[in-house]
Design an enzyme around this catalytic site. Structure first.
Site, short mmCIF file in Angstrom:
data_model
loop_
_atom_site.label_atom_id
_atom_site.label_comp_id
_atom_site.label_asym_id
_atom_site.label_seq_id
_atom_site.Cartn_x
_atom_site.Cartn_y
_atom_site.Cartn_z
N THR A 46 0.83 -1.20 0.00
CA THR A 46 0.00 0.00 0.00
C THR A 46 0.87 1.26 0.00
O THR A 46 0.37 2.36 0.11
CB THR A 46 -0.92 0.02 1.25
OG1 THR A 46 -0.07 -0.13 2.40
CG2 THR A 46 -1.93 -1.09 1.22
N ASP B 177 4.15 4.01 -1.11
CA ASP B 177 4.44 4.92 -2.22
C ASP B 177 5.19 4.23 -3.35
O ASP B 177 4.83 4.35 -4.53
CB ASP B 177 5.29 6.07 -1.63
CG ASP B 177 5.74 7.03 -2.70
OD1 ASP B 177 4.86 7.69 -3.26
OD2 ASP B 177 6.96 7.11 -2.96
N ALA C 277 5.40 1.04 -4.18
CA ALA C 277 4.58 0.04 -4.86
C ALA C 277 3.62 0.72 -5.84
O ALA C 277 3.52 0.34 -7.01
CB ALA C 277 3.81 -0.79 -3.84
N LYS D 120 16.73 0.06 -1.24
CA LYS D 120 17.71 0.82 -0.48
C LYS D 120 16.98 1.50 0.69
O LYS D 120 15.77 1.67 0.59
CB LYS D 120 18.41 1.84 -1.37
CG LYS D 120 17.62 3.14 -1.60
CD LYS D 120 18.47 4.21 -2.24
CE LYS D 120 17.80 5.55 -2.16
NZ LYS D 120 18.47 6.64 -2.82
N ASP E 236 19.58 -1.05 -6.90
CA ASP E 236 20.07 0.32 -7.05
C ASP E 236 19.41 0.76 -8.34
O ASP E 236 19.87 0.38 -9.43
CB ASP E 236 21.60 0.35 -7.16
CG ASP E 236 22.11 1.78 -7.24
OD1 ASP E 236 21.41 2.62 -7.86
OD2 ASP E 236 23.19 2.07 -6.70
N HIS E 237 18.33 1.53 -8.24
CA HIS E 237 17.52 1.73 -9.44
C HIS E 237 18.26 2.50 -10.54
O HIS E 237 17.87 2.45 -11.69
CB HIS E 237 16.16 2.35 -9.11
CG HIS E 237 16.24 3.78 -8.70
ND1 HIS E 237 16.54 4.16 -7.42
CD2 HIS E 237 16.06 4.93 -9.39
CE1 HIS E 237 16.56 5.47 -7.35
NE2 HIS E 237 16.27 5.97 -8.53
N ASP F 163 22.54 8.77 1.07
CA ASP F 163 21.39 8.61 0.19
C ASP F 163 21.81 8.46 -1.28
O ASP F 163 21.15 7.77 -2.05
CB ASP F 163 20.47 9.84 0.34
CG ASP F 163 19.10 9.62 -0.26
OD1 ASP F 163 18.55 8.51 -0.09
OD2 ASP F 163 18.57 10.54 -0.91
N HIS G 23 24.40 5.17 -5.71
CA HIS G 23 24.29 5.56 -7.12
C HIS G 23 25.58 6.17 -7.69
O HIS G 23 26.00 5.83 -8.79
CB HIS G 23 23.16 6.57 -7.31
CG HIS G 23 21.89 6.19 -6.61
ND1 HIS G 23 21.36 4.93 -6.68
CD2 HIS G 23 21.03 6.91 -5.83
CE1 HIS G 23 20.24 4.88 -5.97
NE2 HIS G 23 20.03 6.07 -5.44
P1 NAP Z 1 5.84 3.82 2.54
O1 NAP Z 1 5.05 4.59 1.57
O2 NAP Z 1 5.99 4.33 3.93
O3 NAP Z 1 5.19 2.36 2.61
C1 NAP Z 1 5.50 1.42 3.63
C2 NAP Z 1 4.66 0.15 3.44
O4 NAP Z 1 4.96 -0.76 4.50
C3 NAP Z 1 3.18 0.40 3.45
O5 NAP Z 1 2.59 -0.45 2.49
C4 NAP Z 1 2.78 -0.05 4.86
O6 NAP Z 1 1.45 -0.46 4.76
C5 NAP Z 1 3.73 -1.22 5.10
N1 NAP Z 1 3.98 -1.53 6.51
C6 NAP Z 1 4.45 -0.70 7.47
N2 NAP Z 1 4.58 -1.35 8.63
C7 NAP Z 1 4.20 -2.63 8.42
C8 NAP Z 1 4.14 -3.80 9.22
N3 NAP Z 1 4.49 -3.81 10.51
N4 NAP Z 1 3.72 -4.96 8.64
C9 NAP Z 1 3.35 -4.98 7.35
N5 NAP Z 1 3.40 -3.91 6.53
C10 NAP Z 1 3.81 -2.75 7.06
O7 NAP Z 1 7.33 3.53 2.02
P2 NAP Z 1 7.89 3.61 0.52
O8 NAP Z 1 8.20 5.03 0.20
O9 NAP Z 1 7.00 2.86 -0.38
O10 NAP Z 1 9.31 2.88 0.67
C11 NAP Z 1 9.44 1.47 0.82
C12 NAP Z 1 10.92 1.09 0.73
O11 NAP Z 1 11.43 1.46 -0.53
C13 NAP Z 1 11.83 1.77 1.76
O12 NAP Z 1 12.87 0.91 2.08
C14 NAP Z 1 12.39 2.96 0.99
O13 NAP Z 1 13.63 3.39 1.49
C15 NAP Z 1 12.55 2.33 -0.38
N6 NAP Z 1 12.55 3.30 -1.50
C16 NAP Z 1 11.43 4.03 -1.77
C17 NAP Z 1 11.43 4.90 -2.85
C18 NAP Z 1 10.21 5.71 -3.21
O14 NAP Z 1 10.24 6.36 -4.26
N7 NAP Z 1 9.18 5.71 -2.41
C19 NAP Z 1 12.59 5.03 -3.65
C20 NAP Z 1 13.71 4.25 -3.35
C21 NAP Z 1 13.67 3.38 -2.27
P3 NAP Z 1 0.37 -0.34 5.94
O15 NAP Z 1 0.47 1.04 6.49
O16 NAP Z 1 -0.92 -0.65 5.25
O17 NAP Z 1 0.81 -1.39 6.84
#
Ligand code: NAP
Length: 497
Positions: A16, A18, A20, A150, A179-180, A237, A242
């Site tokens: 759910t 960001d 994904a 990451k 590492d995208h 970061d 990168h």
């Molecule tokens: P986010 O939006 O905060 O999403 C976190 C996800 O984890 C949500 O689906 C949340 O869903 C779930 N979650 C949290 N606690 C949980 C638990 N105890 N059990 C099961 N599910 C749980 O984070 P994000 O931005 O998508 O980032 C995810 C990862 O990708 C991180 O490691 C981040 O560093 C990396 N990343 C992100 C981006 C980006 O563009 N966003 C880019 C590079 C790397 P619920 O609240 O429904 O549980």
């Protein structure tokens, strides 16, 4: 083992979130549309909130609603998606998830192949890996792979602890560390430009290249990621992963074969050849910066310290530039300059290879200083290559003037069909090709290098922070870093037509 139409279940932890929604579902959609997924695939979304399959499929359809392909029925695509409420700490959820995966495996005939994609906060990575194994989710008749986002650790020590924990459950060749940048079209082009062109490789060394510059600048600030950024900073970061990865691709020796093992082993050799610096020397080789207020696109912008969840006295860097030296036969004496920052003048990732000046230039024109030859690889948002040469000035006499040959990758390809980074990486992972993922040896060496700099910076308060205006090219010390060596930063992105 690589196959072209892989069958598998992709389990997305953090379904759910960001990442994904913004990257993974659109990438899976593009793979589906481009015929890179067989009909035998399923995606299982996992997160805490109690969604039904229908809610989840509606979210997925929303995330792909900007695609306008009449030929694909969004409902048919979304029918491959299933949702499973989950809590990382509670083992009973792993057991029920396993039951669901076994059922879907039969239904979609995915032959026991599973990808576990960890798109969640990094503090969950270790626990997830351990529990996936202990609850039997990794014991199938097919292959299982773990994809990790990451950041991979916060320094060498924490990265090693995480790696040791993950390695209890998965072998190195089952682990795909993302590492995208390595999935970006023009980053992948570095190797092709180097190794498929007879005119570059013979010049690719310290006899002909004077310096190499890698810049990744952003106009955006830290936005609402203040809490994360305060504990990370630009060094962790951007540089540890990168920037050092791009440097390794530029500096590595030609691999004997295009296999993951051969390519990674050449990259590892570059990282091993990086000249180590001591904490006392950090100031000589690295510049840190933090953005102040400023004006960007006519708008007044707040400084970093005024952001949400940011300490008003913060010591965190939002800008890094540095000079790296590679101590081997090919590169001794050639500085690799890197520069990355937020709230800079323009959004751009580009690599400039500056060739040495000729010993004597016969066509020197006083009004038109001689320009060095530059090869520029534009990574994003402009994608392409420019080659900067000197040619005859169109007038009587024989003086030269700079000209640019330009290859625009955005314009020449149908943009719709140019794969996005996450799409490429997901496809690679499904095919079992780990070339564009980082091996533990690369992660370990880059952390060891970066730790020295971050220790030095954590131990001394940056009295001059904030030290660059939003909308600028960073602190003036970053200009001086090159000027002291007789160089300057080039910024040469062509205007898009
Ligand atoms: P986010 O939006 O905060 O999403 C976190 C996800 O984890 C949500 O689906 C949340 O869903 C779930 N979650 C949290 N606690 C949980 C638990 N105890 N059990 C099961 N599910 C749980 O984070 P994000 O931005 O998508 O980032 C995810 C990862 O990708 C991180 O490691 C981040 O560093 C990396 N990343 C992100 C981006 C980006 O563009 N966003 C880019 C590079 C790397 P619920 O609240 O429904 O549980």
């Amino acid at each position: 083992m690589t196959t072209n139409s892989p069958k598998s279940i992709i389990v997305i932890f953090g379904a759910t979130g960001d990442l994904a929604n913004r990257k993974l579902y659109p990438s899976i959609y593009r793979l589906y549309r481009n015929g890179k997924l067989s009909e035998n695939f399923a995606v299982v979304g996992v997160a805490r909130r109690p969604l039904t399959n229908e809610d989840f499929r509606n979210n997925v359809k929303k995330s792909i609603s900007h695609f306008e392909d009449k030929s694909i029925d969004p409902d048919a695509f979304a029918s491959h998606f299933h949702y499973h409420p989950f809590d990382v700490q509670d083992l009973s959820y792993y057991q029920s998830l396993n039951k669901l995966l076994n059922t879907l495996d039969e239904k979609h005939e995915t032959e026991g192949n599973r990808i576990f994609y960890l798109a969640m906060a990094p503090n969950f990575f270790g626990t997830l890996a351990t529990n996936l194994k202990s609850e039997g989710l990794t014991s199938t008749n097919g292959w299982t792979r773990l994809v990790i986002e990451k950041p991979f650790g916060h320094n060498f020590k924490s990265a090693k602890e995480l790696n040791d924990q993950i390695r209890e459950a998965f072998t190195e060749d089952q682990i795909y560390r993302i590492d995208h940048y390595l999935g970006k079209e023009m980053v992948q082009n570095i190797e092709v430009i180097r190794f498929a062109n007879a005119m570059f490789e013979p010049l690719w060394n310290n006899q002909h290249i004077s310096n190499i510059q890698i810049t990744s600048s952003e106009v955006l600030g830290v936005e609402d990621r203040g809490r994360y950024y305060e504990s990370s900073g630009a060094l962790r970061d951007m540089v540890q992963n990168h920037m050092l990865q791009m440097m390794a691709l530029l500096a590595m020796e030609p691999p004997i074969k295009l296999t993951p093992e051969e390519i990674r082993s050449e990259k590892v050799k570059v990282l091993r050849a990086l000249k180590p610096i001591t904490e006392e020397d950090v100031e000589k080789y690295f510049v840190r910066g933090q953005y102040d207020r400023g004006i960007l696109n006519g708008e007044e912008i707040n400084g970093y310290r005024e952001g949400n969840s940011v300490d008003p006295e913060s010591n965190t860097e939002t800008f890094v530039s540095g000079k790296l030296l590679i101590e081997n036969f090919r590169w001794a004496g050639v500085p690799f300059y890197i520069r990355t920052g937020k709230r800079m003048k323009k959004k751009s990732t580009e690599i400039v290879i500056q060739f040495k000046d000729l010993p004597m230039n016969l066509y020197y024109d006083k009004e038109e200083n001689i320009h060095p030859n530059l090869l520029v690889i534009h990574i994003q948002p402009y994608e392409g290559i420019t080659l900067h040469l000197n040619a005859k000035k169109g007038e009587y006499g024989s003086t030269s003037t700079p000209i640019t040959l330009n290859y625009n990758n955005n314009g020449s390809n149908d943009k719709m069909n140019t794969p996005e980074a996450y799409e490429v990486l997901l496809n690679d992972c499904m095919r079992g090709d780990s070339t564009n993922f980082t091996h533990w040896d690369e992660v370990a060496l880059s952390w060891k290098f970066v730790d020295i700099i971050s220790n030095a910076w954590e131990n001394t308060k940056a009295e001059q922070f904030p030290n660059y205006e939003s909308g600028s090219n960073g602190p003036k010390e970053s200009e001086a870093l090159l000027e002291n060596d007789g160089f300057n930063w080039w910024s040469v992105t062509p205007e898009e037509e």
